[in-house]
Enzyme design. Sequence first.
Site, mmCIF file in Angstrom:
data_model
loop_
_atom_site.group_PDB
_atom_site.id
_atom_site.type_symbol
_atom_site.label_atom_id
_atom_site.label_comp_id
_atom_site.label_asym_id
_atom_site.label_seq_id
_atom_site.Cartn_x
_atom_site.Cartn_y
_atom_site.Cartn_z
ATOM 1 N N GLN A 57 -1.273 29.170 45.231
ATOM 2 C CA GLN A 57 -1.034 29.853 46.512
ATOM 3 C C GLN A 57 -2.328 29.942 47.304
ATOM 4 O OE1 GLN A 57 2.399 33.038 45.337
ATOM 5 N NE2 GLN A 57 0.434 33.403 44.432
ATOM 6 N N SER A 85 8.939 36.972 51.009
ATOM 7 C CA SER A 85 8.806 36.249 49.734
ATOM 8 C C SER A 85 9.485 37.015 48.598
ATOM 9 C CB SER A 85 7.324 36.018 49.407
ATOM 10 O OG SER A 85 6.788 35.047 50.239
ATOM 11 N N TRP A 96 5.179 28.532 48.724
ATOM 12 C CA TRP A 96 3.941 28.614 49.523
ATOM 13 C C TRP A 96 3.450 27.228 49.922
ATOM 14 C CZ3 TRP A 96 1.872 32.742 51.998
ATOM 15 C CH2 TRP A 96 2.504 33.957 51.733
ATOM 16 N N LYS A 188 7.799 45.439 46.056
ATOM 17 C CA LYS A 188 7.169 44.153 45.738
ATOM 18 C C LYS A 188 6.625 43.471 46.977
ATOM 19 C CE LYS A 188 6.991 39.568 44.796
ATOM 20 N NZ LYS A 188 7.424 38.255 45.203
ATOM 21 N N PHE A 192 2.733 42.719 47.643
ATOM 22 C CA PHE A 192 2.464 41.275 47.613
ATOM 23 C C PHE A 192 1.870 40.806 48.954
ATOM 24 C CE2 PHE A 192 4.026 36.834 48.171
ATOM 25 C CZ PHE A 192 3.128 36.252 47.277
ATOM 26 N N PRO A 218 2.675 43.629 42.081
ATOM 27 C CA PRO A 218 3.984 43.209 42.614
ATOM 28 C C PRO A 218 4.964 42.996 41.448
ATOM 29 C CG PRO A 218 2.193 41.795 43.449
ATOM 30 C CD PRO A 218 1.628 42.611 42.322
ATOM 31 N N ASP A 220 7.599 41.448 40.109
ATOM 32 C CA ASP A 220 8.554 40.340 40.202
ATOM 33 C C ASP A 220 9.022 39.980 38.792
ATOM 34 O OD1 ASP A 220 6.347 38.940 39.160
ATOM 35 O OD2 ASP A 220 7.068 37.091 40.071
ATOM 36 N N ASP A 255 -2.626 41.094 38.426
ATOM 37 C CA ASP A 255 -1.519 40.183 38.770
ATOM 38 C C ASP A 255 -2.033 38.743 38.884
ATOM 39 O OD1 ASP A 255 1.353 39.947 39.809
ATOM 40 O OD2 ASP A 255 0.214 38.985 41.416
ATOM 41 N N TRP A 259 -0.204 36.063 36.724
ATOM 42 C CA TRP A 259 0.966 35.468 37.381
ATOM 43 C C TRP A 259 1.001 33.936 37.325
ATOM 44 C CZ3 TRP A 259 2.360 32.539 41.693
ATOM 45 C CH2 TRP A 259 3.723 32.569 42.020
HETATM 46 N N1 LIG Z 1 3.695 39.225 41.072
HETATM 47 C C1 LIG Z 1 3.668 38.174 41.923
HETATM 48 N N2 LIG Z 1 4.825 37.746 42.457
HETATM 49 C C2 LIG Z 1 4.778 36.702 43.274
HETATM 50 N N3 LIG Z 1 5.767 36.073 43.958
HETATM 51 C C3 LIG Z 1 5.195 35.080 44.652
HETATM 52 O O1 LIG Z 1 5.849 34.251 45.451
HETATM 53 N N4 LIG Z 1 3.875 35.026 44.425
HETATM 54 C C4 LIG Z 1 3.580 36.039 43.564
HETATM 55 C C5 LIG Z 1 2.375 36.517 43.001
HETATM 56 O O2 LIG Z 1 1.254 35.995 43.245
HETATM 57 N N5 LIG Z 1 2.476 37.578 42.167
#
Ligand SMILES: Nc1nc2[nH]c(O)nc2c(=O)[nH]1
Length: 289
Positions: A57, A85, A96, A188, A192, A218, A220, A255, A259
Amino acid sequence: MKNTDKTDNNRITNINKVYNIEINSMDDINNINILKTILKGLGIKSAKIIEENVDLQYRYLENLQKTLNNDELFLKLVILNAIVSYQLSTTGEKWWKEFSEYPWNNILNNNNNNDNRNINNNLFKEYILFLSNSKGNKRLNNVKIKRINKITPFLKDLSISDLENYYHNMNKFRDDIAKELNTKKSSKTVVFTIKMFGYASRMVFKKFIPYPFEIEIPKDSRIEKYTKRFANNGDVITFWNNISSEVGIPPLHIDSILWSALGNSKDVKIHLKSLDNKLYNMIETLIHL
Ligand SMILES: Nc1nc2[nH]c(O)nc2c(=O)[nH]1
């Protein structure tokens, strides 16, 4: 033997209280200790290395910043993309990539005088067009367009110096974004957005400002699944807030450490292997806990 069991049970009860989780055995506690030891060893310095060398990213944003050559537009596009996102139809990395490769320069080319007011007007229309036709973000299109419309008046008025001030006060930016979107500060997409805004601002303002400790991880699916290795139930955000303050790394940087490495991207694996051996081994240990 009985005494050891009792001591173990007391430790488990204490840890469950502190972390607000439900761990059942000494194995879980050992894993948490290993996690904390490795994170302490890594620190913010290694998190920065991972962000800038492993997280795809970050690379995609670097490419976009170069091709756009308009930092205000760049920062606003990143913020827009981050707030929608969620519930992606692909991986975060591919999403991304798709975003960074879109011909955003159209916004600038259709604006003869390079007038920032016009650029701002075109930006939101063009973003909605991109989102509506995207491959990686097809779900809940109407809800996401509503989010874009909600944030537009706030974002439109921000100058590059407002954005720089927000980079120096990311807590305030988090609060303002949550208020505009009428959502929780820990949701989130809000946290994020700060992560991606922090990446983009680092490029634009050529300065590394660590994320504040107050901004949560975040939550996720990758992070949620990983957290289950340490605790079956309990609050993911509280767990990482506590780990964060114990190891001295803000949750958003934790993260970053986890991640990318937890995903299945072959590219990420190649970049991980190119890190120095000690760092690579520490990350490998973390993701296999
Ligand atoms: N925890 C995260 N979740 C994500 N979703 C996403 O599209 N990028 C990320 C991320 O960097 N960390």
